[in-house]
Scaffold this motif. Structure first.
Motif, PDB file in Angstrom:
ATOM      1  N   TYR A  56      -0.493  -2.356   2.116  1.00  0.00           N
ATOM      2  CA  TYR A  56      -0.847  -1.084   2.737  1.00  0.00           C
ATOM      3  C   TYR A  56      -1.213  -1.297   4.208  1.00  0.00           C
ATOM      4  O   TYR A  56      -0.732  -0.595   5.097  1.00  0.00           O
ATOM      5  CB  TYR A  56      -2.011  -0.435   1.973  1.00  0.00           C
ATOM      6  CG  TYR A  56      -2.478   0.864   2.564  1.00  0.00           C
ATOM      7  CD1 TYR A  56      -1.849   2.055   2.236  1.00  0.00           C
ATOM      8  CD2 TYR A  56      -3.554   0.901   3.446  1.00  0.00           C
ATOM      9  CE1 TYR A  56      -2.278   3.266   2.786  1.00  0.00           C
ATOM     10  CE2 TYR A  56      -3.982   2.100   4.004  1.00  0.00           C
ATOM     11  CZ  TYR A  56      -3.349   3.272   3.666  1.00  0.00           C
ATOM     12  OH  TYR A  56      -3.768   4.456   4.216  1.00  0.00           O
ATOM     13  N   LYS A  60       0.939   0.050   7.385  1.00  0.00           N
ATOM     14  CA  LYS A  60       0.295   0.999   8.306  1.00  0.00           C
ATOM     15  C   LYS A  60       0.330   0.456   9.743  1.00  0.00           C
ATOM     16  O   LYS A  60       0.636   1.182  10.688  1.00  0.00           O
ATOM     17  CB  LYS A  60      -1.154   1.257   7.899  1.00  0.00           C
ATOM     18  CG  LYS A  60      -1.330   2.291   6.830  1.00  0.00           C
ATOM     19  CD  LYS A  60      -0.996   3.653   7.369  1.00  0.00           C
ATOM     20  CE  LYS A  60      -1.579   4.745   6.510  1.00  0.00           C
ATOM     21  NZ  LYS A  60      -1.133   6.065   6.947  1.00  0.00           N
ATOM     22  N   LYS A  67       1.145   5.442   1.192  1.00  0.00           N
ATOM     23  CA  LYS A  67      -0.070   5.778   0.452  1.00  0.00           C
ATOM     24  C   LYS A  67      -0.100   4.951  -0.832  1.00  0.00           C
ATOM     25  O   LYS A  67       0.923   4.442  -1.284  1.00  0.00           O
ATOM     26  CB  LYS A  67      -0.169   7.273   0.163  1.00  0.00           C
ATOM     27  CG  LYS A  67       0.806   7.793  -0.849  1.00  0.00           C
ATOM     28  CD  LYS A  67       0.540   9.273  -1.103  1.00  0.00           C
ATOM     29  CE  LYS A  67       1.375   9.771  -2.251  1.00  0.00           C
ATOM     30  NZ  LYS A  67       1.037  11.124  -2.659  1.00  0.00           N
TER      31      LYS A  67
END
Length: 141
Positions: A56, A60, A67
């Motif tokens: 994650y 990002k 998500k």
């Protein structure tokens, strides 16, 4: 027996899937299972990885829309009708399956589902002839 799944939103253009796999690979994150759904504008890559939190973060940082979602993994016999019995039991008890992906491994099939009611689904699966998969098992497949 909940596991963390990544959902990564990708523009429908050449190389985007390659970019995701490169980012994960460079971070030492292994893909255990994946599914891709698309429409004319974008796709959704749903995947189980060896380290969801790390994946994650690196995705990002690489400017991907990502998500984390809870899913349930289980195994059942890889024979005709085995999955339909499990799904019938879930639907008769009011559990709607939002999506599912699976892969066979010899005599067993591994199934990952996103049900409408995680808690109830897990309780119902415990009464079926299936093996619930721990998150750590899914992350290592």
């Amino acid at each position: 027996m909940l596991a963390k799944q990544l959902s990564i939103f990708l523009e429908n253009k050449s190389g985007r899937l390659t970019e995701v796999t490169e980012v994960l690979g460079q971070a030492g994150v292994n893909l255990s299972a994946l599914s891709i759904a698309d429409n004319s504008d974008f796709g959704i890559l749903r995947c189980i990885v060896s380290n969801p939190e790390k994946a994650y973060k690196v995705l990002k940082d690489a400017h991907f829309a990502v998500k984390i979602t809870d899913v349930i993994g289980f195994t059942c016999a890889n024979v005709a009708g085995a999955l339909s019995k499990v799904l019938r039991h879930l639907s008769e008890n009011g559990v709607f399956i939002e999506y599912m992906y699976s892969f066979a491994d010899g005599e067993m099939a591994n199934i990952i589902i996103r049900p409408s009611d995680l808690e109830n689904c897990e309780k119902i699966l415990q009464t079926c002839d299936v093996g619930l998969l721990d998150a750590s098992e899914l992350y290592k497949m």
